[in-house]
Design an enzyme around this catalytic site. Structure first.
Site, PDB file in Angstrom:
ATOM      1  N   HIS A 114       1.578   1.472  -9.301  1.00 16.21           N
ATOM      2  CA  HIS A 114       1.201  -0.521  -9.374  1.00 16.21           C
ATOM      3  C   HIS A 114       0.971  -0.239  -8.159  1.00 16.21           C
ATOM      4  O   HIS A 114       0.679   0.805  -6.958  1.00 16.21           O
ATOM      5  CB  HIS A 114       2.135  -0.845  -9.688  1.00 16.21           C
ATOM      6  N   CYS A 115      -0.846  -0.727  -8.036  1.00 14.94           N
ATOM      7  CA  CYS A 115      -0.766  -1.741  -6.533  1.00 14.94           C
ATOM      8  C   CYS A 115      -0.598  -3.277  -7.305  1.00 14.94           C
ATOM      9  O   CYS A 115      -0.400  -3.624  -7.533  1.00 14.94           O
ATOM     10  CB  CYS A 115      -2.217  -1.040  -6.087  1.00 14.94           C
ATOM     11  N   ALA A 116      -1.959  -4.174  -6.047  1.00  9.25           N
ATOM     12  CA  ALA A 116      -1.508  -5.388  -6.130  1.00  9.25           C
ATOM     13  C   ALA A 116      -2.418  -5.785  -7.782  1.00  9.25           C
ATOM     14  O   ALA A 116      -2.000  -6.805  -8.071  1.00  9.25           O
ATOM     15  CB  ALA A 116      -2.462  -5.976  -4.886  1.00  9.25           C
TER      16      ALA A 116
END
Length: 171
Positions: A114-116
């Site tokens: 994941h990231c933002a």
């Protein structure tokens, strides 16, 4: 040796198709691609059977992820990547792909990358994994992930993935 499509051609492919609005999607068996909302929800992580988390936004303002956040039940790998076309994500391609591959090789593993927002940094790392460990071209990897999730790596990351494809084809 197959010639890589241009970044502009790749962006056309990426922009097309249905846009998914999920916080997390399984894009490969046991491999989930998601956003910060899913990653910051320990119940969601538990419910999906996530055993390993790759956080491509480690240390960013809104990312709570850390070894302490998930506890002993989840192995955590964080990298402080910026979602900027000038950020060099390529040094993370091989270590992250190795981490994902190793994690998926364990019994009952679930890996969340994941990231933002879950469309650029983390998507680029998942694309690199598919290219390195499963022999996909960049275009094939994009199409495979887009079957399950809308992604849109920034222009700089696409250029770096194109260079990765050239490197993989030469070896």
């Amino acid at each position: 040796m197959e010639e890589s499509p241009s970044v502009k051609d790749l962006q056309k492919v990426l922009f097309g198709g249905k846009r998914f609005g999920n916080h997390v999607d399984e894009v490969w068996p046991g491999l989930f691609l998601g956003d910060m909302s899913a990653a910051n929800d320990r119940y969601c992580v538990w419910k999906l059977g996530i055993t390993h988390v790759v956080n491509a936004a480690h240390g960013s303002k809104y990312s709570q992820g850390s070894r302490h956040f998930y506890g002993d039940a989840v192995d955590y790998y964080g990298m402080p990547a910026e979602d900027s076309p000038t950020f060099d994500l390529s040094p993370y391609f091989y270590p992250c792909a190795e981490y994902i591959h190793s994690a998926l090789g364990t019994s009952c593993a679930g890996v969340l990358v994941h990231c933002a927002v879950g469309v650029s940094r983390s998507a680029s790392l998942v694309l690199a994994y598919l290219m390195i460990w499963h022999g996909y071209t960049l275009l094939e990897a994009i199409r495979k992930v887009k079957e399950r999730r809308w992604i849109f790596p920034n222009k700089g990351f696409l250029k770096q993935l194109c260079l990765l494809q050239v490197k993989l084809q030469q070896s």
